[in-house]
Design an enzyme around this catalytic site. Structure first.
Site: not given
Length: 483
Positions: A256-257
């Site tokens: 994920d970011a």
């Protein structure tokens, strides 16, 4: 000190960046030529189909196998339709219908649209089992609260999407559905034994592995008995021991970011987070949405420095880059012909609508739209019945600032339809709805994750399981208010 060009290229092959604007800046294209794995497109990149196709063509001119990713989940999370709302219902609605063939067709339709635009990696589906009713980040992005149902629909979604040649990325491993915190802002904790995860959260991931999913995204959540104080994104126990060895996943592990607080704060910044994720077993690192050339170079330089000081082994980064390369190579294969556009999403959304109570006597109501915030994942996408109404008056109000008596005077003899999203969690909304229902005919339309709350005195409670454009039209049609 100058960065070794060979090691810089190796580091770039593990990074998924982003850029602002409707056309790729020169640096974004040059980095693709230098080996950058690819870019993620966000709503701020999207104007119209021809423009999107021009973006992807410009990036592919630098390297044909560049990964071009997007979060196109359908439902409440859409980038292609961020200006209007998605023409497809999201996972909660599809789970409510519980027709896996329909789920497969919807995801194939989404994939066909992405493939036609030159997008080859969809950061979807969300396969979290939403067991926390007040989950602030998953909710309607989930197929439901039952592991078996979520597993079946997750596998169907992956098969439908990947039939079009677009790689699926199932998220968020090992399961974000039991959290009551948002990892964009903090590090959520799921404090359970691993066997609880295996029974409750992990069946959908097992199902998508069996379905041949090409990528799986990590969750910035803490599971103390597996990850200690760190997020799963930095845990070899989760990424290698659990996902690789126990569940047999051989594709690309995508983070994920890394700009999200659940990762960046734990590591001391995006660059150190990238190093920790690679060391833990991740292969493709999403830097985030707020990206420029300097940030990409800083992250690449941090990876190279880690190769020099012993925090990372060259073999581990080569393995990660090879998996990112293999993912990109798979997207160059031939796929099924895209299906012709249909009204599929709107018909599916109509099947998901559930009505409790009676809908009679709704001619010419006053529609009261309750303002509600959106998550970072959703963004500021329009929602509600407004675009679909047949001339019916609609007011948008902030519940905590609205007087019930004033609304009753405005309605007069007309019934009131209250439209909300996660209504039970919006400040002042419960009190406002119940004050209206105690004195007037009121119907409630809930367009968020359905809670157990049912307001006393309402004539009907309508659940759409999402707030997409398709869900809004379905609700208006169900109420007999559609234009």
């Amino acid at each position: 000190m100058a960065v070794d060009p060979g090691l810089r290229r190796l580091a770039l092959r593990t990074l998924l960046a982003a850029f602002r604007g409707s056309t790729p800046p020169e640096w974004a294209v040059e980095l693709i030529a230098d080996g950058l794995a690819g870019h993620t497109l966000f709503g701020y990149n999207i104007e119209h189909p021809e423009q999107i196709a021009a973006i992807t063509a410009a990036l592919r001119a630098a390297r044909p196998d560049a990964l071009i990713a997007i979060d196109e989940e359908g439902g409440d999370v859409t980038r292609l339709a961020h200006a209007t709302g998605s023409p497809y219902p999201g996972n909660a609605a599809l789970g409510a219908v519980d027709d896996t063939a329909l789920t497969g067709r919807v995801y194939q339709a989404i994939g066909a649209e992405l493939a036609a635009l030159g997008i080859n990696l969809n950061l979807a589906p969300t396969v979290d089992v939403n067991t926390a009713d007040d989950n602030p980040i998953i909710g309607t992005r989930s197929f439901g609260a039952a592991p078996d149902r979520v597993a079946a629909h997750s596998a169907a979604a992956v098969a439908g999407l990947q039939a079009t040649g677009v790689a699926a990325c199932a998220k968020h491993f090992p399961g974000h559905g039991a959290t009551v915190a948002d990892s964009h802002y903090e590090l959520p904790t799921v404090d359970v034994e691993p066997d609880v995860l295996r029974a409750r959260d992990l069946p959908p991931f097992a199902a998508v592995v069996d379905a041949g999913v090409k990528a799986i995204m990590t969750a910035h959540i803490r599971v103390p008995r597996l990850t200690g104080e760190l997020p799963a994104t930095f845990s070899r126990a989760v990424l290698v021991d659990l996902l690789r060895r126990e569940y047999g996943f051989t594709g690309a592990i995508v983070t994920d970011a890394l700009e999200m607080k659940g990762a960046a704060i734990s590591a001391g910044g995006i660059g150190p987070a990238a190093v920790r994720a690679l060391a833990a077993g991740a292969d493709l690192l999403c830097i985030g949405a707020q990206v420029d050339a300097a940030l990409v170079e800083d992250v690449a330089a941090e990876i190279v420095a880690a190769l020099g000081d012993g925090r990372l082994d060259v073999a581990r980064v080569e393995e990660a880059a090879a998996r990112a390369d293999a993912l990109a190579a798979w997207t160059l294969r031939s796929a099924v012909d895209p299906a012709a556009p249909t009204d599929l999403g709107y018909a599916a959304a109509r099947r998901a609508v559930r009505v409790e109570g009676e809908l009679s006597g709704l001619a010419s109501p006053l529609v009261v739209h309750l303002a509600a915030s959106s998550t970072i994942a959703e963004g500021r996408v329009p929602w509600g019945l407004g675009p679909h109404l047949n001339g019916t008056e609609q007011l948008q109000v902030v519940p905590a600032e609205t007087d019930a008596d004033a609304l009753l005077r405005r309605a007069g003899q007309r019934p009131i339809v209250v439209v909300g999203r996660h209504t039970h969690r919006v400040a002042g909304a419960r009190e406002l709805v119940e004050a209206l229902a105690a004195r007037h005919p009121v119907t409630v339309v809930e367009m968020g994750w359905p809670s157990r709350w049912r307001p006393a005195g309402v004539r009907a409670f309508v659940t759409t399981y999402g707030a997409s454009h398709a869900n809004g039209r379905a609700a208006a049609q169900t109420l007999g208010l559609a234009a």
